[in-house]
Each structure stands twice: as C-alpha cells, then as structure tokens.
Design an enzyme around this catalytic site. Sequence first.
Site, mmCIF file in Angstrom:
data_model
loop_
_atom_site.group_PDB
_atom_site.id
_atom_site.type_symbol
_atom_site.label_atom_id
_atom_site.label_comp_id
_atom_site.label_asym_id
_atom_site.label_seq_id
_atom_site.Cartn_x
_atom_site.Cartn_y
_atom_site.Cartn_z
ATOM 1 C CG ASN A 91 -1.535 1.315 1.506
ATOM 2 O OD1 ASN A 91 -2.449 1.739 0.803
ATOM 3 N ND2 ASN A 91 -1.020 2.008 2.507
ATOM 4 C CE1 TYR A 156 0.274 7.882 -6.732
ATOM 5 C CE2 TYR A 156 -1.567 8.886 -7.887
ATOM 6 C CZ TYR A 156 -1.098 8.102 -6.862
ATOM 7 O OH TYR A 156 -1.963 7.525 -5.963
HETATM 8 P P1 NAD Z 1 -0.578 8.726 3.047
HETATM 9 O O1 NAD Z 1 0.444 9.702 2.585
HETATM 10 O O2 NAD Z 1 -1.476 9.090 4.176
HETATM 11 O O3 NAD Z 1 0.096 7.321 3.386
HETATM 12 C C1 NAD Z 1 1.151 6.812 2.626
HETATM 13 C C2 NAD Z 1 1.818 5.710 3.382
HETATM 14 O O4 NAD Z 1 2.975 5.300 2.655
HETATM 15 C C3 NAD Z 1 2.282 6.168 4.763
HETATM 16 O O5 NAD Z 1 2.045 5.150 5.715
HETATM 17 C C4 NAD Z 1 3.771 6.379 4.574
HETATM 18 O O6 NAD Z 1 4.513 6.123 5.739
HETATM 19 C C5 NAD Z 1 4.103 5.360 3.501
HETATM 20 N N1 NAD Z 1 5.289 5.776 2.777
HETATM 21 C C6 NAD Z 1 5.470 6.894 2.056
HETATM 22 N N2 NAD Z 1 6.743 6.943 1.590
HETATM 23 C C7 NAD Z 1 7.349 5.811 2.041
HETATM 24 C C8 NAD Z 1 8.648 5.263 1.902
HETATM 25 N N3 NAD Z 1 9.598 5.871 1.199
HETATM 26 N N4 NAD Z 1 8.913 4.089 2.490
HETATM 27 C C9 NAD Z 1 7.961 3.443 3.191
HETATM 28 N N5 NAD Z 1 6.724 3.899 3.362
HETATM 29 C C10 NAD Z 1 6.420 5.062 2.795
HETATM 30 O O7 NAD Z 1 -1.419 8.430 1.759
HETATM 31 P P2 NAD Z 1 -2.622 7.445 1.448
HETATM 32 O O8 NAD Z 1 -3.606 8.287 0.741
HETATM 33 O O9 NAD Z 1 -3.053 6.652 2.619
HETATM 34 O O10 NAD Z 1 -1.915 6.506 0.370
HETATM 35 C C11 NAD Z 1 -1.876 5.096 0.452
HETATM 36 C C12 NAD Z 1 -1.908 4.531 -0.945
HETATM 37 O O11 NAD Z 1 -3.147 4.916 -1.563
HETATM 38 C C13 NAD Z 1 -0.802 5.037 -1.867
HETATM 39 O O12 NAD Z 1 -0.311 3.962 -2.640
HETATM 40 C C14 NAD Z 1 -1.515 6.044 -2.763
HETATM 41 O O13 NAD Z 1 -0.902 6.160 -4.029
HETATM 42 C C15 NAD Z 1 -2.901 5.410 -2.865
HETATM 43 N N6 NAD Z 1 -3.988 6.308 -3.253
HETATM 44 C C16 NAD Z 1 -4.401 7.325 -2.442
HETATM 45 C C17 NAD Z 1 -5.435 8.158 -2.866
HETATM 46 C C18 NAD Z 1 -5.953 9.300 -2.018
HETATM 47 O O14 NAD Z 1 -6.748 10.118 -2.519
HETATM 48 N N7 NAD Z 1 -5.568 9.407 -0.767
HETATM 49 C C19 NAD Z 1 -6.060 7.927 -4.104
HETATM 50 C C20 NAD Z 1 -5.604 6.870 -4.892
HETATM 51 C C21 NAD Z 1 -4.574 6.057 -4.456
#
Ligand code: NAD
Length: 248
Positions: A91, A156
């Site tokens: 994730n 992305y």
């Molecule tokens: P977030 O930024 O709240 O969480 C991201 C997570 O990834 C965090 O736990 C962070 O510690 C971890 N992370 C970031 N960089 C890292 C690294 N270098 N090494 C290890 N861990 C790392 O964001 P989120 O929205 O919860 O995102 C989670 C997933 O959902 C991602 O893959 C993101 O692309 C995807 N996503 C999010 C959205 C949205 O609108 N929030 C939409 C589509 C997809």
Amino acid sequence: MLLEGKVAIVTGGTRGIGYEIVRKYLNNGAKVVLFGSRQETVDKALAQLKAENAVWEVDGMCPKLTDAAEVEKAVLAVKDKFGRLDILVNNAGISQSTSIYDYKAEEFDKVIDLNVKALFYAILPAVKIMKEQGGGCILNTSSMVSISGQSSGVGYPTSKFAVNGLTLSLARELGRDNIRVNAVAPGVTKTDMVAALPQPVIDRISAQIPLGRPGEPEDVANAFLYLASDLASYVTGEILSVDGACRV
Ligand code: NAD
C-alpha cells in the site's frame, strides 16, 4: 470474523488508507505486521492500535522498501515470528504533480522505485512462502488515475498503470499455486493530504464525484477486507475501483 488466524503484512500501515486496513484486519481476527518508513511513526501507530484494543496482535517494522535485501529480510522475519504469511498488502506510495516541463529524472525514479519496484521486492519472498504453505493473497494499492491518467505529475499515473500490469500478470502466473492477486483503485480519499485541503476545495472536488463526497479511508479498507477474505475466494486479477464513480 473474516480473517481469523491469518497473518498479514501491510506496507504504509502507519497512517491514511494503510492504517485503516490494519485496523480492519485486526478487527477481523488477523495478526498484522505494519511496515512504515520511520521507527517513530511505526511506534506511534502501534501505541494507538494497542490503546484501541490491547488484545490485537500487531507488530511493526521499518525496512527500506526500495532495498530488495532489506525487504526480503523483513518478510522472512514475519514468517519466522508467526509461522506463515497469508496476506501481503502493498500500500505504501507517494504521489506528485510536477509539470513535465519541470520534471527531473530523479523525481520520476523516486516514484517508480517506491510505487512499483518496492512492490516487486516484497512480492518475491512472499510468493515463495505462500506457495510452500499452499496459497495466499497479494493486494496492491492502485489509483483511479491508473484508468484515466492525470494532467500533471506523469510519474504517478505511470506507476499505477504498472501496478495494474503487475497485478493482472501475477494473477495469471500464480493462480495455479492458489495465490490470488488483486488491486484496489481508490478515488479521492480523505487521508491527511486531502483532509488538509480547505473546505471549498473539498466541495469543488466532491461536486465532480457522482456519490457527492470524497472516500473515507474506511471505504477503501472495506474493499481490502473483502479481497483478502474467503468471500473473494474466486476473485483474482481484479482492479477494484473504490471511487464513487469519479472517473475524471
Ligand atoms: P498517506 O500519505 O497518508 O500514506 C502513505 C503511506 O505510505 C504512509 O504510511 C507512509 O509512511 C508510507 N510511505 C510513504 N513513503 C514511504 C517510503 N519511502 N517508504 C515506506 N513507506 C512510505 O497516503 P494514502 O492516501 O493513505 O496513500 C496510500 C496509498 O493509496 C498510496 O499507494 C496512494 O498512491 C494510494 N492512493 C491514495 C489516494 C488518495 O486520494 N488518498 C487515491 C488513490 C490512491
């Protein structure tokens, strides 16, 4: 409980969507090891989870996800501790929105390294464990931009198209070993990043979403619960959109 006795790894499990997946899995009887990027954030997440429910079996680690050897060691440590690995949730991810005219090669590499290569690194040791124990489940976090692309920050959407390719291909390769491989493609979801936006901006985004609101992390985590559970025992190679039908 849908995941009684299962052992799961959730990367990026310290906040946002990943944290909700961890809670949902624990609440459904799984033992979970969350992977985070820093020891402080891992400790904070573990303390919050233990405070919510002291009997939840949850642990945390912070391997560098872009280092194949470190990730392999961490995945094997989970197997050593719990005796098996049933669910791997890839994730963790980063997004960015730089214009192509300002893009630096290093920026593109950084997105691809975490959003694509890190998934592959975790999958390599996981599938060997799963094959040996007779099956398992791999779940990847994609995005709605893996369907439509996005108008800036090309790294992305490129990374999330790759996530879909990895998911569909591995589902075909691993089906015979009883390893299911699926992805969830969230739309705009209220994690820290989105929740911090001013209300008028959230209102403008919401107006473009047929269901009239951004997703909550729990909306997305519910899809991860379903796909990890035996309710989805015949579902593999699926990219499940959880986006309120927002396809902008
Ligand atoms: P977030 O930024 O709240 O969480 C991201 C997570 O990834 C965090 O736990 C962070 O510690 C971890 N992370 C970031 N960089 C890292 C690294 N270098 N090494 C290890 N861990 C790392 O964001 P989120 O929205 O919860 O995102 C989670 C997933 O959902 C991602 O893959 C993101 O692309 C995807 N996503 C999010 C959205 C949205 O609108 N929030 C939409 C589509 C997809």
